[in-house]
Design a protein around this motif. Structure first.
Motif, PDB file in Angstrom:
ATOM      1  N   HIS A  13       0.822  -1.205   0.000  1.00 21.36           N
ATOM      2  CA  HIS A  13       0.000   0.000   0.000  1.00 21.36           C
ATOM      3  C   HIS A  13       0.862   1.265   0.000  1.00 21.36           C
ATOM      4  O   HIS A  13       0.419   2.322  -0.443  1.00 21.36           O
ATOM      5  N   LEU A  14       2.105   1.165   0.466  1.00 21.21           N
ATOM      6  CA  LEU A  14       3.013   2.306   0.552  1.00 21.21           C
ATOM      7  C   LEU A  14       3.795   2.535  -0.733  1.00 21.21           C
ATOM      8  O   LEU A  14       4.699   3.358  -0.776  1.00 21.21           O
ATOM      9  N   PHE A  15       3.428   1.830  -1.789  1.00 16.36           N
ATOM     10  CA  PHE A  15       4.119   1.889  -3.074  1.00 16.36           C
ATOM     11  C   PHE A  15       3.636   3.125  -3.840  1.00 16.36           C
ATOM     12  O   PHE A  15       3.065   3.015  -4.920  1.00 16.36           O
ATOM     13  N   PHE A  16       3.895   4.303  -3.287  1.00 16.84           N
ATOM     14  CA  PHE A  16       3.343   5.544  -3.834  1.00 16.84           C
ATOM     15  C   PHE A  16       4.092   5.957  -5.100  1.00 16.84           C
ATOM     16  O   PHE A  16       5.331   5.993  -5.117  1.00 16.84           O
ATOM     17  N   SER A  17       3.344   6.342  -6.131  1.00 17.92           N
ATOM     18  CA  SER A  17       3.935   6.611  -7.445  1.00 17.92           C
ATOM     19  C   SER A  17       4.771   7.884  -7.480  1.00 17.92           C
ATOM     20  O   SER A  17       5.451   8.137  -8.467  1.00 17.92           O
ATOM     21  N   GLU A  41      -4.121   3.207  -7.731  1.00 15.10           N
ATOM     22  CA  GLU A  41      -3.585   2.453  -8.872  1.00 15.10           C
ATOM     23  C   GLU A  41      -2.145   2.013  -8.601  1.00 15.10           C
ATOM     24  O   GLU A  41      -1.709   0.952  -9.071  1.00 15.10           O
ATOM     25  N   ASP A  42      -1.395   2.808  -7.818  1.00 13.51           N
ATOM     26  CA  ASP A  42      -0.023   2.441  -7.487  1.00 13.51           C
ATOM     27  C   ASP A  42       0.015   1.346  -6.415  1.00 13.51           C
ATOM     28  O   ASP A  42       0.810   0.404  -6.499  1.00 13.51           O
ATOM     29  N   SER A  43      -0.867   1.441  -5.424  1.00 14.71           N
ATOM     30  CA  SER A  43      -0.923   0.409  -4.382  1.00 14.71           C
ATOM     31  C   SER A  43      -1.352  -0.938  -4.971  1.00 14.71           C
ATOM     32  O   SER A  43      -0.827  -1.991  -4.584  1.00 14.71           O
ATOM     33  N   GLN A  79      -9.398  -5.584   1.668  1.00 13.98           N
ATOM     34  CA  GLN A  79     -10.584  -5.062   2.341  1.00 13.98           C
ATOM     35  C   GLN A  79     -10.206  -4.220   3.563  1.00 13.98           C
ATOM     36  O   GLN A  79     -10.849  -3.199   3.862  1.00 13.98           O
ATOM     37  N   ALA A  80      -9.135  -4.610   4.251  1.00 12.23           N
ATOM     38  CA  ALA A  80      -8.727  -3.914   5.475  1.00 12.23           C
ATOM     39  C   ALA A  80      -8.297  -2.474   5.214  1.00 12.23           C
ATOM     40  O   ALA A  80      -8.258  -1.651   6.137  1.00 12.23           O
ATOM     41  N   GLN A  81      -8.013  -2.132   3.956  1.00 14.11           N
ATOM     42  CA  GLN A  81      -7.659  -0.752   3.627  1.00 14.11           C
ATOM     43  C   GLN A  81      -8.784   0.226   3.953  1.00 14.11           C
ATOM     44  O   GLN A  81      -8.541   1.436   4.082  1.00 14.11           O
ATOM     45  N   TYR A  82     -10.007  -0.282   4.106  1.00 17.97           N
ATOM     46  CA  TYR A  82     -11.118   0.609   4.432  1.00 17.97           C
ATOM     47  C   TYR A  82     -10.937   1.287   5.785  1.00 17.97           C
ATOM     48  O   TYR A  82     -11.614   2.274   6.087  1.00 17.97           O
ATOM     49  N   ILE A  83     -10.003   0.787   6.595  1.00 14.49           N
ATOM     50  CA  ILE A  83      -9.657   1.488   7.838  1.00 14.49           C
ATOM     51  C   ILE A  83      -9.169   2.904   7.523  1.00 14.49           C
ATOM     52  O   ILE A  83      -9.420   3.851   8.274  1.00 14.49           O
ATOM     53  N   LEU A  84      -8.508   3.051   6.371  1.00 19.05           N
ATOM     54  CA  LEU A  84      -7.944   4.348   5.991  1.00 19.05           C
ATOM     55  C   LEU A  84      -9.007   5.352   5.560  1.00 19.05           C
ATOM     56  O   LEU A  84      -8.709   6.545   5.417  1.00 19.05           O
ATOM     57  N   GLU A  85     -10.237   4.900   5.364  1.00 17.37           N
ATOM     58  CA  GLU A  85     -11.290   5.850   4.999  1.00 17.37           C
ATOM     59  C   GLU A  85     -11.484   6.884   6.101  1.00 17.37           C
ATOM     60  O   GLU A  85     -11.894   8.019   5.836  1.00 17.37           O
ATOM     61  N   GLU A  86     -11.172   6.525   7.326  1.00 10.25           N
ATOM     62  CA  GLU A  86     -11.302   7.477   8.424  1.00 10.25           C
ATOM     63  C   GLU A  86     -10.359   8.669   8.243  1.00 10.25           C
ATOM     64  O   GLU A  86     -10.582   9.727   8.831  1.00 10.25           O
ATOM     65  N   PHE A  87      -9.311   8.487   7.449  1.00  7.56           N
ATOM     66  CA  PHE A  87      -8.429   9.610   7.115  1.00  7.56           C
ATOM     67  C   PHE A  87      -8.960  10.379   5.912  1.00  7.56           C
ATOM     68  O   PHE A  87      -9.032  11.608   5.921  1.00  7.56           O
ATOM     69  N   GLU A 147      -2.013  -1.960   9.536  1.00  4.06           N
ATOM     70  CA  GLU A 147      -0.880  -2.888   9.569  1.00  4.06           C
ATOM     71  C   GLU A 147      -1.074  -3.952  10.646  1.00  4.06           C
ATOM     72  O   GLU A 147      -0.838  -5.140  10.404  1.00  4.06           O
ATOM     73  N   GLN A 148      -1.520  -3.551  11.817  1.00  2.51           N
ATOM     74  CA  GLN A 148      -1.665  -4.509  12.913  1.00  2.51           C
ATOM     75  C   GLN A 148      -2.787  -5.507  12.662  1.00  2.51           C
ATOM     76  O   GLN A 148      -2.656  -6.693  12.983  1.00  2.51           O
TER      77      GLN A 148
END
Length: 391
Positions: free
Chosen positions: A171-175, A201-203, A258-266, A283-284
């Motif tokens: 997920h940290l593979f930022f373009s 698209e990069d992640s 699916q767990a990336q939806y945690i980041l929606e809070e940001f 991550e945890q």
């Protein structure tokens, strides 16, 4: 080795001029070379004319892509990849300034091992950092060092500077700053052009490359500086992120995606929790799901003051039985990269010259877990003096 620096631009005339000026002062090894491939995603501000009037000591390939309803960052970057000629493609956004060792640091990893997925980092410039119009080829500005850190630096302090120790490094593979072997990119299918608008698209590319056997390497010395512009995290960007998130999940319906939806809070402007807090939970959660228990057990600590041949052997041997914490006190060596190549049952947690405060915090965390072994690799001269006293 040759690098192709691929830059995507859209109505960034003055900003991309500053970006190119920063690339004019790169320090690379003898025999290495680089080109810059600019894909203009339909600019209407005279970007092409401006670039045509510039002269640098590296070749610039400029491609103008008319903007349509089907335009996307993924499509533009793929055009850059297919028209590049380098062994390695390095991705850089047009609103970034590259440190003098930027290209060198990306190539350093690829020379040590083929097929790695290299993640570079960035710092953020303030609004008053500099006058972009004053930048000339070869410019130097010491004020850059006072800029704000990328949040990913905080993640490295919390977890490790070793990319393979992260379960969510993809997920940290930022373009804005990463590099890959060009042939590997082409074989992977490059960016998925089904992603429209901003984000992920990069992640997704990083996730796919990892699933195909790729390994991530963090290189915090491959550094850029993000030129200030107003935040764009508004409702439309949030909705675009959600649309791309749903598309990502349709491609890879797995727990970690699916767990990336945690980041929606940001991303959600009505919530806007800190990115740091959201990402640590992400991550945890993935670690727990994948069943890794090494981070709950006692550790071995290895402190390195001098890079000697037996250092890597000692680290790898310990990683068979437990997590190994490596504190690198050397000033110059490839230990920061080579530690990330170690593949064993347990993670190697690497930290390069941590500050005293960071070191104290780290040892407090380790003390709770327990330290099984504490080994120090001193300089050979110090070892000889110590042995002399013992005899």
């Amino acid at each position: 080795m040759k690098a192709s620096v691929i830059i995507l631009s859209y109505n960034q005339r003055e900003v991309i001029k500053a970006c190119l000026s920063s690339l004019s002062r790169q320090r690379i090894d003898d025999g290495d070379q680089y080109e810059v491939v600019i894909v203009d995603n339909g600019s209407q501000d005279g970007t092409g004319e401006m670039i045509g009037g510039l002269t640098f000591d590296f070749p610039i390939l400029y491609y103008y892509v008319p903007r349509t309803a089907e335009s996307s960052r993924a499509t533009a970057r793929n055009k850059g990849i297919t028209n590049a000629s380098g062994d390695v493609v390095v991705f850089l956004d047009g609103d970034q300034l590259a440190e003098p060792n930027f290209i060198y640091e990306h190539l350093r990893v690829h020379k040590l091992a083929k097929g790695k997925l290299v993640i570079g980092f960035r710092r953020y410039l303030s609004q008053s950092s500099m006058d972009l119009t004053s930048l000339k080829p070869g410019w130097v500005n010491t004020a850059l060092s006072s800029s704000e850190e990328d949040e990913r630096f905080l993640l490295m302090k919390r977890f490790s500077e070793n990319g393979s120790a992260f379960r969510t490094a993809w997920h940290l593979f930022f373009s804005c700053n990463f590099s890959v072997d060009r042939e590997l990119m082409i074989q992977s299918g490059m960016f998925d052009e089904g992603f429209k608008g901003w984000g992920l698209e990069d992640s997704e590319l990083g996730y796919r490359l990892q699933k195909d056997g790729g390994a991530f390497v963090f290189n915090k010395n491959a550094l850029t500086f993000h030129i200030y512009h107003a935040s764009e995290f508004d409702e439309s960007r949030h909705l675009g992120w959600k649309t791309n998130m749903d598309y990502f999940l349709s491609l890879h319906p797995t727990f970690e995606v699916q767990a990336q939806y945690i980041l929606e809070e940001f991303f959600n402007p009505e919530i806007r929790n800190s990115w740091w807090d959201c990402y640590v939970r992400f991550e945890q959660v993935v670690r727990v799901y994948q069943g890794y228990e090494g981070d709950r057990l006692p550790v071995s600590v290895i402190v390195v003051y001098e890079r000697r041949p037996e250092v890597l052997q000692a680290i790898a041997a310990e990683a068979v039985f437990r997590e190994v914490v490596v504190i690198d006190k050397t000033t110059s060596s490839d230990l920061d990269i080579l530690c990330q190549f170690i593949e064993n049952d347990f993670d190697v947690l690497y930290y390069k010259q941590p500050s005293e405060d960071d070191l104290i915090e780290l040892y407090h965390r380790l003390a709770v877990r327990g330290i099984v072994k504490h080994e120090i690799f001193k300089p050979e001269e110090a070892m000889a003096r110590s042995n002399g006293r013992e005899t």
